[in-house]
Design an enzyme around this catalytic site. Structure first.
Site, PDB file in Angstrom:
ATOM      1  N   GLU A  46      41.161 -61.554 -46.999  1.00 38.64           N
ATOM      2  CA  GLU A  46      40.026 -62.000 -46.190  1.00 38.64           C
ATOM      3  C   GLU A  46      38.714 -61.643 -46.880  1.00 38.64           C
ATOM      4  OE1 GLU A  46      40.088 -60.322 -42.232  1.00 38.64           O
ATOM      5  OE2 GLU A  46      38.295 -61.437 -41.629  1.00 38.64           O
ATOM      6  N   ASN A 104      42.096 -67.984 -35.470  1.00 37.32           N
ATOM      7  CA  ASN A 104      42.653 -66.633 -35.636  1.00 37.32           C
ATOM      8  C   ASN A 104      42.207 -65.763 -34.469  1.00 37.32           C
ATOM      9  OD1 ASN A 104      43.509 -64.069 -37.220  1.00 37.32           O
ATOM     10  ND2 ASN A 104      41.326 -63.712 -36.812  1.00 37.32           N
ATOM     11  N   GLU A 105      43.101 -65.021 -33.897  1.00 36.76           N
ATOM     12  CA  GLU A 105      42.768 -64.099 -32.801  1.00 36.76           C
ATOM     13  C   GLU A 105      41.775 -64.760 -31.846  1.00 36.76           C
ATOM     14  OE1 GLU A 105      41.878 -60.097 -34.201  1.00 36.76           O
ATOM     15  OE2 GLU A 105      43.957 -59.849 -34.855  1.00 36.76           O
ATOM     16  N   TYR A 127      49.306 -54.470 -35.146  1.00 31.39           N
ATOM     17  CA  TYR A 127      48.816 -53.342 -35.937  1.00 31.39           C
ATOM     18  C   TYR A 127      49.393 -52.057 -35.365  1.00 31.39           C
ATOM     19  CZ  TYR A 127      45.547 -56.203 -38.530  1.00 31.39           C
ATOM     20  OH  TYR A 127      45.012 -57.138 -39.383  1.00 31.39           O
ATOM     21  N   GLU A 171      49.529 -60.947 -39.264  1.00 36.89           N
ATOM     22  CA  GLU A 171      48.816 -59.696 -39.560  1.00 36.89           C
ATOM     23  C   GLU A 171      49.661 -58.542 -39.046  1.00 36.89           C
ATOM     24  OE1 GLU A 171      44.624 -59.462 -38.576  1.00 36.89           O
ATOM     25  OE2 GLU A 171      44.345 -61.601 -39.016  1.00 36.89           O
ATOM     26  N   GLN A 222      45.899 -55.734 -45.278  1.00 39.61           N
ATOM     27  CA  GLN A 222      45.735 -56.868 -46.174  1.00 39.61           C
ATOM     28  C   GLN A 222      46.099 -56.418 -47.580  1.00 39.61           C
ATOM     29  OE1 GLN A 222      41.890 -58.758 -45.690  1.00 39.61           O
ATOM     30  NE2 GLN A 222      41.927 -58.512 -43.479  1.00 39.61           N
TER      31      GLN A 222
HETATM   32  O1  AHR Z   1      42.666 -57.317 -40.848  1.00 39.59           O
HETATM   33  C1  AHR Z   1      41.423 -56.973 -40.314  1.00 39.59           C
HETATM   34  C2  AHR Z   1      41.088 -57.744 -39.041  1.00 39.59           C
HETATM   35  O2  AHR Z   1      42.014 -57.414 -38.051  1.00 39.59           O
HETATM   36  C3  AHR Z   1      41.192 -59.245 -39.114  1.00 39.59           C
HETATM   37  O3  AHR Z   1      40.041 -59.837 -39.613  1.00 39.59           O
HETATM   38  C4  AHR Z   1      41.395 -59.631 -37.686  1.00 39.59           C
HETATM   39  O4  AHR Z   1      42.119 -60.833 -37.550  1.00 39.59           O
HETATM   40  C5  AHR Z   1      42.130 -58.436 -37.102  1.00 39.59           C
HETATM   41  O5  AHR Z   1      41.579 -58.014 -35.910  1.00 39.59           O
END
Ligand code: AHR
Length: 535
Positions: free
Chosen positions: A52, A206-207, A279, A333, A383
């Site tokens: 990103e 995204n999100e 996450y 992600e 990432q």
């Molecule tokens: O990976 C960092 C951020 O985490 C991304 O930009 C977003 O999609 C997520 O909240």
């Protein structure tokens, strides 16, 4: 406290029934494999990537510029390309992340010196100075060069939050329309690419529950239908809808219900993939990437393993609306996210120290993905470089592989193989975590087969005990040869630095074949990858 437990891998629909005709085994763990009953193919895309326009990910991490003294291929860091080839990186998701929903693709085409400087979602968090605005030097052509150099499939996230269906479709036309058809194809040719890019994977935002538009699932379903109804299908697309925030306390099931409920009646809205984000999120705690104790070690592994339930929950829900399961999960992600404090530098937003703990976490995550190969089309680590759960750290001419890189290298042999039913009998462990205690599998893993070669990956999360294991073949066959590698370290916080890049690297591990079995010892705090040749 330890008690025996079974971890069973179910391949597709068939659950293998294992009946051990043998007496009790003389090892800490017994692993039974059924290679004659292979299940789903493990998509190579489960081992995918995400980059990103954020901090030092693109600029400096990947894009060093054509005039740089840092070895590069057309402006792209050469060591990054070489290492990504080495692990067979199957795909790259770009340009975000949150950045995607503010990105206007036209800013990133044409002569580099005439590209505008534009706003970047992450900009308010950047220090003044270098990288403080988006320079657009890395656009779709540079991204496609990177994919070509690596041999990775592009996965592009389009702007829904601040874009329009027309802007999205024009980007698709620019990328995929054959030469001589629409004007945008000619513009692409003038910019150096006569042949279409042929991009198949498109993320529609995204999100969208957060930085991608702050919508409800139902609102996003309405937007999604508008964005995909007239999608220009020059290349048969794989359309990915924004999915839930899987690490929410309630697993965000309302998003999945709202989205799929809102699609009812949208006859033209195909959804090939549904993007689940998970996450292992410790942002609200004192946990940091570099310094931690045994509670921190186990807390991260325990929370990471919860992704399995999240996958299962959303899959079940999706089945209510889509009983044939046309739509697959795309975990685009995933990774560990600690509180700040270990960044590579002030401009390297969200970068953090990556240790052995992150390598073991990645291994447990991959084993879960493999075990759910029938449900997951793709997954992308967040990432790849200079960020959360990165494989690489790079600052100017300094570069290192992190311990997590080696997990990708060790798991590569699973790519494109077929899942093998596996049953692990090993003691569960009650372990201390930040908030008390939790139960963790004493050994977890996955197995797959290609031709006569079995690949078996295992993690032992214990900080105290090695695990001796006997691996048995169920249904005939002899283990003719066995090889192993292991990633571990005496120090659970071990990392690789620019000064000491080989501190955490794999080494050979002895495997002892004997008839229809093989014996191996999995050291504590370790990831192991085995290759067994079956005769
Ligand atoms: O990976 C960092 C951020 O985490 C991304 O930009 C977003 O999609 C997520 O909240």
């Amino acid at each position: 406290m330890r008690r025996r437990a079974f971890l069973e891998t179910v391949a597709g629909s068939g659950v293998a029934a294992f009946v051990s005709a043998r007496p009790a085994f003389a090892a800490d763990a017994e692993i039974v494999l059924s290679p004659a009953q292979p299940g789903a193919t493990i998509s190579p895309h489960l081992y995918g990537h995400f980059i990103e326009h954020l901090g030092g990910v693109i600029y400096d991490g990947i894009w060093v510029g054509r005039d740089s003294k840092i070895p590069n291929v057309g402006g792209i860091r050469k060591r990054f390309v070489d290492d990504m080839k080495r692990i067979g990186a199957p795909n790259l998701r770009w340009p975000g992340g949150c950045f995607a929903d503010g990105y206007h693709w036209r800013d990133g085409i044409g002569a580099a010196e005439r590209r505008p400087r534009s706003y970047n979602f992450w900009e308010p968090r950047m220090p003044k100075g270098v990288h403080a605005t988006e320079t657009n030097q890395f656009g779709i052509h540079e991204f496609m060069s990177l994919c070509g150099l690596i041999g990775a499939e592009p996965y592009v996230a389009a702007n829904v939050g601040s874009g329009s269906p027309q802007e999205f479709h024009d980007w698709v036309l620019y990328c995929n329309a054959p030469a001589g058809t629409v004007s945008l194809a000619e513009e692409r040719a003038r910019n150096g690419a006569a042949e279409p890019f042929g991009i198949k994977y498109w993320g529609v935002g995204n999100e969208s529950w957060g930085c991608g538009g702050d919508m409800t699932g139902g609102e996003y379903a309405t937007a999604y239908r508008r964005f995909v109804t007239q999608f220009p299908s020059y290349t048969e697309p794989y359309l990915v809808a924004a999915g839930p925030r899987g690490h929410s306390a309630d697993r965000d099931v309302a998003w999945t219900e709202g989205f799929f409920g809102g699609l009812q009646g949208g006859h033209r809205a195909r959804v090939d993939g549904f993007a689940l984000h998970y996450y292992t999120d410790f942002r609200q705690t004192a946990e940091d990437g570099a310094r931690f104790d045994e509670k921190g070690w186990y807390a991260v592994l325990h929370k990471g393993a919860l992704i399995e339930g999240v996958i299962e929950d959303h899959w079940r829900l999706m089945g209510r609306y889509d009983p044939e399961h046309h739509t697959k999960l795309v975990v685009d992600e995933w990774g560990n996210w600690y509180r700040g404090g270990t960044e590579l530098g002030p401009a390297y937003l969200l970068s953090q120290t990556i240790t052995l703990r992150d390598a073991v976490h990645a291994a447990m995550t991959f084993d879960i993905f493999n075990r759910h190969a029938d449900k997951i089309e793709m997954a992308n680590v967040a990432q790849t470089i200079n960020c959360l759960h990165s494989l690489f750290a790079a600052v100017e001419d300094r570069y290192t592989r992190t311990p997590a890189y080696y997990t990708f290298e060790m798991y590569r042999p699973h790519m494109g193989t077929r899942l093998v039913p596996m049953r692990i009998q090993a003691s569960e462990r009650t372990v201390p975590i930040l908030t008390g205690s939790a139960t963790l599998a004493g050994l977890s893993g996955s197995a797959s087969i290609r031709d006569r070669r079995l690949v078996l990956t295992l993690t032992n999360p214990s900080l105290e005990s090695d695990v001796s294991a006997v691996i048995r073949l169920d249904g005939g066959g002899r283990v003719a040869e066995g090889r192993g590698i292991v990633l571990t370290h005496d120090d659970m916080t071990a990392t690789n630095t620019f000064a000491n890049p080989d501190n955490v690297t794999p080494r050979a591990l002895a495997v002892r074949p004997s008839g229809d079995a093989a014996a191996v010892t999995i050291p504590k705090r370790a990831v192991v990858a085995l290759a067994l040749e079956i005769a």
